[in-house]
Scaffold this motif. Structure first.
Motif, short mmCIF file in Angstrom:
data_model
loop_
_atom_site.label_atom_id
_atom_site.label_comp_id
_atom_site.label_asym_id
_atom_site.label_seq_id
_atom_site.Cartn_x
_atom_site.Cartn_y
_atom_site.Cartn_z
N UNK A 1 0.85 -1.18 0.00
CA UNK A 1 0.00 0.00 0.00
C UNK A 1 0.89 1.23 0.00
N UNK A 2 0.62 2.14 -0.90
CA UNK A 2 1.29 3.44 -0.84
C UNK A 2 0.20 4.49 -0.82
N UNK A 3 0.22 5.34 0.17
CA UNK A 3 -0.83 6.36 0.29
C UNK A 3 -0.19 7.73 0.28
N UNK A 4 -0.72 8.60 -0.56
CA UNK A 4 -0.19 9.95 -0.57
C UNK A 4 -0.84 10.73 0.56
N UNK A 5 -0.04 11.50 1.31
CA UNK A 5 -0.58 12.36 2.37
C UNK A 5 -0.61 13.78 1.83
N UNK A 6 -1.76 14.22 1.34
CA UNK A 6 -1.80 15.57 0.77
C UNK A 6 -1.58 16.61 1.87
N UNK A 7 -1.05 17.78 1.52
CA UNK A 7 -0.83 18.80 2.55
C UNK A 7 -2.16 19.26 3.13
N UNK A 8 -2.14 19.74 4.38
CA UNK A 8 -3.35 20.32 4.96
C UNK A 8 -3.69 21.56 4.16
N UNK A 9 -4.95 21.69 3.84
CA UNK A 9 -5.36 22.86 3.06
C UNK A 9 -6.44 23.59 3.83
N UNK A 10 -6.42 24.92 3.71
CA UNK A 10 -7.47 25.71 4.33
C UNK A 10 -8.77 25.38 3.61
N UNK A 11 -9.78 24.88 4.35
CA UNK A 11 -11.01 24.49 3.66
C UNK A 11 -11.77 25.70 3.15
N UNK A 12 -12.43 25.52 2.03
CA UNK A 12 -13.25 26.60 1.48
C UNK A 12 -14.64 26.42 2.08
N UNK A 13 -14.88 27.11 3.21
CA UNK A 13 -16.08 26.86 4.01
C UNK A 13 -17.37 26.96 3.18
N UNK A 14 -17.47 28.01 2.39
CA UNK A 14 -18.68 28.19 1.58
C UNK A 14 -18.92 26.99 0.68
N UNK A 15 -17.85 26.58 -0.01
CA UNK A 15 -18.00 25.48 -0.94
C UNK A 15 -18.31 24.17 -0.21
N UNK A 16 -17.70 24.02 0.99
CA UNK A 16 -17.94 22.81 1.79
C UNK A 16 -19.43 22.69 2.09
N UNK A 17 -20.03 23.82 2.51
CA UNK A 17 -21.44 23.79 2.88
C UNK A 17 -22.30 23.49 1.66
N UNK A 18 -22.03 24.18 0.57
CA UNK A 18 -22.82 23.97 -0.63
C UNK A 18 -22.71 22.53 -1.09
N UNK A 19 -21.45 22.04 -1.13
CA UNK A 19 -21.22 20.70 -1.64
C UNK A 19 -21.90 19.65 -0.75
N UNK A 20 -21.76 19.83 0.60
CA UNK A 20 -22.31 18.78 1.46
C UNK A 20 -23.82 18.86 1.54
N UNK A 21 -24.37 20.07 1.45
CA UNK A 21 -25.83 20.17 1.53
C UNK A 21 -26.47 19.68 0.23
N UNK A 22 -25.94 20.13 -0.91
CA UNK A 22 -26.60 19.77 -2.16
C UNK A 22 -26.21 18.38 -2.65
N UNK A 23 -24.89 18.12 -2.69
CA UNK A 23 -24.46 16.84 -3.25
C UNK A 23 -24.81 15.68 -2.34
N UNK A 24 -24.73 15.90 -1.04
CA UNK A 24 -24.92 14.76 -0.14
C UNK A 24 -26.27 14.80 0.56
N UNK A 25 -26.47 15.84 1.38
CA UNK A 25 -27.67 15.86 2.21
C UNK A 25 -28.95 15.73 1.39
#
Lengths: 75, 659
Positions: free
Chosen positions: B476-500
Motif C-alpha cells: 500500500x502506498x498512500x499519498x498524504x496531501x498537505x493540509x489545506x485551508x477548507x473553502x467553508x462556503x464550498x464545503x457547505x454547498x457541496x455537502x448540503x446539495x451533493x450529499x444531504x
C-alpha cells in the motif's frame, strides 16, 4: 557509509536512495519517485511505528515498513 | 503490469463522446491529488456527463466548454502516477492516452512537486507532443516559497505550459487558449510523428508508445520499467533545477508539527477519538431542537390535512392510508434525518477538505495490515458514514481484489446516515435525554457504537483474511496531501446539495411507497389479525431469544429498502394494535415503546442490530454490481446478520442471567 533498509532510518534523518530491490512493488515505488540517487526523509510515523510517511520529491508518501524495506538508502 | 495488451475500449466510447460537441476532444490527465477534478469542474461547470468505462468498474466523466463558438469536449481520465498501470483506473488512463482518443492532452501537475509529476509528463511526451502542461496549485506553491518559471518550462519541454490556480479560476482562460494553439500545431499523424528519442531500443519507431528510456520498446518488464523511470527522473531533476526556485528548502514546519501531533503514539489515537466525539456532539446538540420542531410541525400539519380531507368528504380509509401511512413515514424520515445530516455532512466534509482523513487512515493502517486488509479501507469506511452503497463503490480505490472484497463485505458495519437517526433517537429517549450535558453523554455513547462497528470491521476482516479470503496484505502506498485551508462556503454547498439533499431525496422516495405497503400490512387482516402482527407473531418466539420482539424483527425486514424507515414501521405496528396515541415528541415515543414491553435491553439490542444486520437493498444491488458475484453478495448479507444476532444473543442471555 553503510546501506540501510529505509524503515530502519530514524525519523527526521535525510538520506539518499542507493537502490530498490526487486519486489512486487518496485515499479510503483519508482513511479512515485523512489529512484536511485533521490533524497528521502521520514517525516513522521503512525502510532505503532508502521506505516511511516516519507518526503520524496516534494510529496509525502506513506509506506508500510514491509514495502519500504525494498528501498536501500545511505546517510 | 501488463503493458502489451491495450484494449479497443477507446474506439467503443469515442462515438458517444463525439456526439456531445463539435470542437476538440481534450483529455485531462495527471497524478492523483493535483487538483485535476477542480480544473475539470472549473472548465465544464454543470455541463458534465458521467459513465462507466466499458468492461471495467471505472467511472469516468466528460464535459463540454465553449471556446470560439465551438463546444470542446473535456474527458477526465482517472488519476495516474505513470503509464505503467497498477490499477484498473490507471489502465483506463493509459488506454485513453495511448490509443489516441483525444486531439490534445492536458497534463495537470502540482506546482509544489513538479519533479514527481514530470514523470507522467515525460512518459506522455515520449509518444506525442500534442499536449499542454497545466501547472496547477501555483498559489499554494508560492505560499510555500516555490516558484516555477513557466516560459523556461515551455522551452525545455517543447510544448505549451500554463500556470493555474483552478480553485480561484486563475489561468484558466490562458489554458483554453493554449489548448487551441496546441491543436493548431497538431503533429500526431502516424507518418509525421516524431521519432521516439528517449527509447534506446526502437530508434525512432513511431508506434512506440511506452519506450521512454526502456532498453527496448518491448522491454516492459520490471528491469525495463526501472531503467526508463530512472532516465525520466534524471531528466525531470534536470528540468526542475532550471525552472523551479525554492526560497527555503525545508519542509513546512507547521505542517510537520500538525502531522506529528495527529499521528504520534501519545496523541494520534486520542485526537482521532476526540475529533469523532466532537463531531457527534455538535451533531446531536444541533439536531435535537430542529428535529423536535419539524416533527411537531409535521404532526400539526398532518392534523390540518386530516381535517381538510375529512371536510372534502374523502372516505376514512383513504386519509388513514395517506396520513398514517405515507405522510407519517415520509415526515419521520425528513424530521429525523435532515437536521443531523445537515450538520454531520458539512462537518465531515470539512475534515475531508482539511486533509485529515488520510491521516486517520494512516493511523489505522497497521491494524488493517494485521487483519490482512488494505489501509485505504478506513477511507471507504468513512464514505460508508454517508451511504454504504457509496462506500462499496468507493472500494474501487483498493487495488487488490481480495482486499477490495474484504472492504466491500464489511462496509455495512459503519452505520450510514439512514441508521444514524435510529441510533440518535434511541440513545436520546432511552439513555441520555436532551440538553447540553445529555448531548455530551449521547455523543460519547454514539462514539461507542461507532467504535463497536469499527471493531466488528477489524474482527470480520481478520476472519475473512484467514478463512474464505485467505491471504496477506498487499503493498500500500498512500499519498498524504498537505493540509489545506477548507473553502467553508464550498464545503457547505457541496455537502448540503451533493450529499444531504441527494440522500434525503432518495430516502423520501423509498419511504413513501414503503409507508403505503406497511400501512396496508398493518390494516389488512388475515383471520381477524393484521398482516403485520401476523408476521410479527410468527417471528416473535425467534426474536425473543435475541432480546428483540416480533415487531422489531419484522420492522428490520421491512426496512430492507431503506434503513431510515425502521422506527416509523415500529411505530405503525405498535399503534395499529390498539394504543393509538398522538406522539408529538420523543418522550411519547418512549411511552409507546415501554407500553409495548421494551426495556433498556431491547433498546440496546435494537441499536446493536441496527449496526450489524444486513445492508439495505440499494447497497446489496451495488455489491452485486461491483463484485459481479451472487455468492459475495450473499456473504455480505449473511455475515453482518450473524454478527448482530450473536451479539444480541449474548447480551440477552447475560441480561436474563442477571435480572
Amino acid at each position: 557509509m553503510n546501506i540501510y533498509d529505509l524503515p530502519s532510518i530514524p525519523v527526521g534523518r535525510s538520506c539518499t536512495i542507493d537502490y530498490v530491490a526487486d519486489s512486487a512493488m518496485a515499479g510503483r515505488l519508482y513511479d512515485l519517485g523512489f529512484t536511485p540517487g533521490a533524497s528521502v526523509e521520514c517525516l513522521f510515523a503512525a502510532p505503532s511505528g508502521n506505516p511511516r510517511a516519507y518526503l520524496i520529491r516534494g510529496t509525502v508518501i506513506a509506506l508500510r515498513n514491509s514495502d519500504a524495506a525494498a528501498i536501500k538508502a545511505r546517510y | 503490469m501488463d503493458l502489451s495488451s491495450p484494449t479497443n475500449n477507446v474506439s467503443s466510447v469515442l462515438p458517444d463522446i463525439k456526439r456531445r460537441g463539435d470542437g476538440l476532444i481534450v483529455a485531462l490527465a495527471g497524478n492523483p491529488n493535483v487538483g485535476k477534478s477542480t480544473v475539470f469542474n472549473a472548465l465544464t461547470g454543470m455541463r458534465q456527463h458521467t459513465g462507466n468505462w466499458p468492461g471495467k468498474t471505472v467511472d469516468w466523466a466528460f464535459g463540454t466548454y465553449s471556446y470560439n463558438g465551438h463546444e470542446n469536449i473535456l474527458v477526465d481520465t482517472p488519476g495516474a502516477y505513470s503509464l505503467f498501470p497498477t490499477s484498473a483506473e490507471e489502465e483506463v488512463t493509459r488506454d485513453f492516452i495511448t490509443e489516441g482518443g483525444s486531439d490534445v492532452i492536458v497534463i495537470v501537475c502540482d506546482a509544489s512537486c513538479l519533479e514527481r509529476n514530470l514523470n507522467l509528463v515525460l512518459q506522455i511526451l515520449s509518444f506525442t507532443s500534442d499536449a499542454v502542461v497545466c501547472v496547477n496549485l501555483i498559489d499554494e506553491a508560492a505560499k510555500k516559497g516555490i516558484h516555477v518559471d513557466i516560459a523556461e518550462l515551455e522551452r525545455l519541454l517543447g510544448i505549451p505550459a500554463v500556470a493555474t490556480s483552478a480553485r480561484s479560476g486563475a489561468g484558466l482562460s490562458e489554458l483554453m487558449e493554449k489548448i487551441e494553439r496546441a491543436a493548431a500545431s497538431k503533429s500526431r499523424d502516424k507518418e509525421s510523428a516524431g521519432p521516439c528519442t528517449r527509447c534506446a531500443g526502437c530508434r525512432g519507431n513511431a508506434a512506440c508508445k511506452y519506450g521512454a528510456g526502456a532498453e527496448t520498446c518491448t522491454d516492459t518488464g520490471l528491469s525495463g520499467r526501472k531503467t526508463s523511470t530512472s532516465v525520466i527522473f534524471r531528466e525531470a531533476e534536470d528540468i526542475c533545477s532550471k525552472v523551479v526556485r525554492h526560497d527555503d528548502t525545508a519542509y513546512d514546519g507547521i505542517q510537520l508539527k500538525l502531522d506529528r501531533l495527529l499521528t504520534q503514539r501519545s496523541t494520534g489515537i486520542p485526537v482521532m477519538l476526540v475529533l469523532l466525539a466532537v463531531v457527534f456532539y455538535i451533531t446531536m446538540v444541533g439536531a435535537n431542537l430542529p428535529s423536535e420542531f419539524l416533527w411537531s410541525f409535521f404532526s400539526r400539519l398532518g392534523n390540518v390535512l386530516d381535517a381538510l380531507l375529512y371536510a372534502a368528504g374523502y372516505p376514512e380509509i383513504l386519509h388513514s392510508l395517506l396520513l398514517s401511512g405515507v405522510y407519517r413515514t415520509v415526515t419521520w424520515v425528513v424530521s429525523f434525518m435532515l437536521p443531523p445530516m445537515a450538520i454531520f455532512f458539512p462537518l465531515f466534509t470539512l475534515l475531508e477538505d482539511l486533509g485529515y482523513l488520510p491521516r486517520a487512515a494512516f493511523n489505522l493502517d497497521n491494524v488493517f495490515l494485521k487483519c490482512g486488509a488494505c489501509g485505504k479501507q478506513s477511507l471507504t469506511m468513512c464514505m460508508g458514514f454517508g451511504c454504504n452503497a457509496a462506500g462499496v463503490v468507493g472500494c474501487r480505490i483498493i487495488e487488490s481484489p481480495r482486499e477490495r472484497l474484504v472492504a466491500v463485505i464489511t462496509n455495512s458495519f459503519v452505520p450510514c446516515n439512514g441508521r444514524f437517526p435510529t441510533l440518535v433517537a434511541l440513545i436520546t429517549v432511552f439513555f441520555a435525554g436532551t440538553g447540553a450535558f445529555s448531548s455530551a453523554l449521547s455523543a460519547v455513547m454514539l462514539t461507542g457504537f461507532i467504535l463497536l462497528g469499527v471493531f466488528a470491521t477489524f474482527f470480520v476482516s481478520k476472519l475473512l483474511s484467514s478463512t474464505v479470503l485467505k491471504g496477506f496484505a498487499s503493498s500500500t502506498a498512500m499519498e498524504m496531501p498537505p493540509f489545506r485551508r477548507p473553502q467553508v462556503g464550498r464545503v457547505i454547498v457541496r455537502s448540503v446539495f451533493d450529499r444531504t439533499l441527494f440522500v434525503l431525496g432518495r430516502a423520501a422516495v423509498t419511504a413513501a411507497p414503503a409507508g403505503l405497503i406497511i400501512w396496508l400490512m398493518a390494516n389488512l387482516s388475515v383471520g381477524g389479525e393484521s398482516l403485520l402482527s401476523f408476521c410479527a407473531g410468527i417471528l416473535d418466539p425467534f426474536a425473543r431469544v435475541f432480546g428483540l420482539d416480533g415487531i422489531i424483527l419484522t420492522a428490520f425486514i421491512l426496512s430492507l429498502p431503506a434503513n431510515e424507515i425502521l422506527i416509523p414501521v415500529m411505530i405503525m405496528a405498535y399503534t395499529s394494535s390498539g394504543t393509538l396515541i398522538e406522539y408529538e415528541s420523543l418522550s411519547e415515543l418512549y411511552e409507546l415503546f415501554i407500553a409495548n414491553g421494551w426495556t433498556a435491553l431491547t433498546a440496546l439490542n435494537v441499536m446493536f442490530f441496527s449496526i450489524m444486520h444486513w445492508p439495505c437493498a440499494t447497497t446489496l444491488l451495488t455489491i452485486k454490481k461491483e463484485t459481479g458475484s451472487f455468492k459475495w453478495t450473499l456473504v455480505s448479507f449473511i455475515v453482518p446478520a450473524i454478527c448482530g444476532l450473536t451479539l444480541c444473543f449474548i447480551t440477552a442471555s447475560v441480561y436474563r442471567a442477571v435480572f
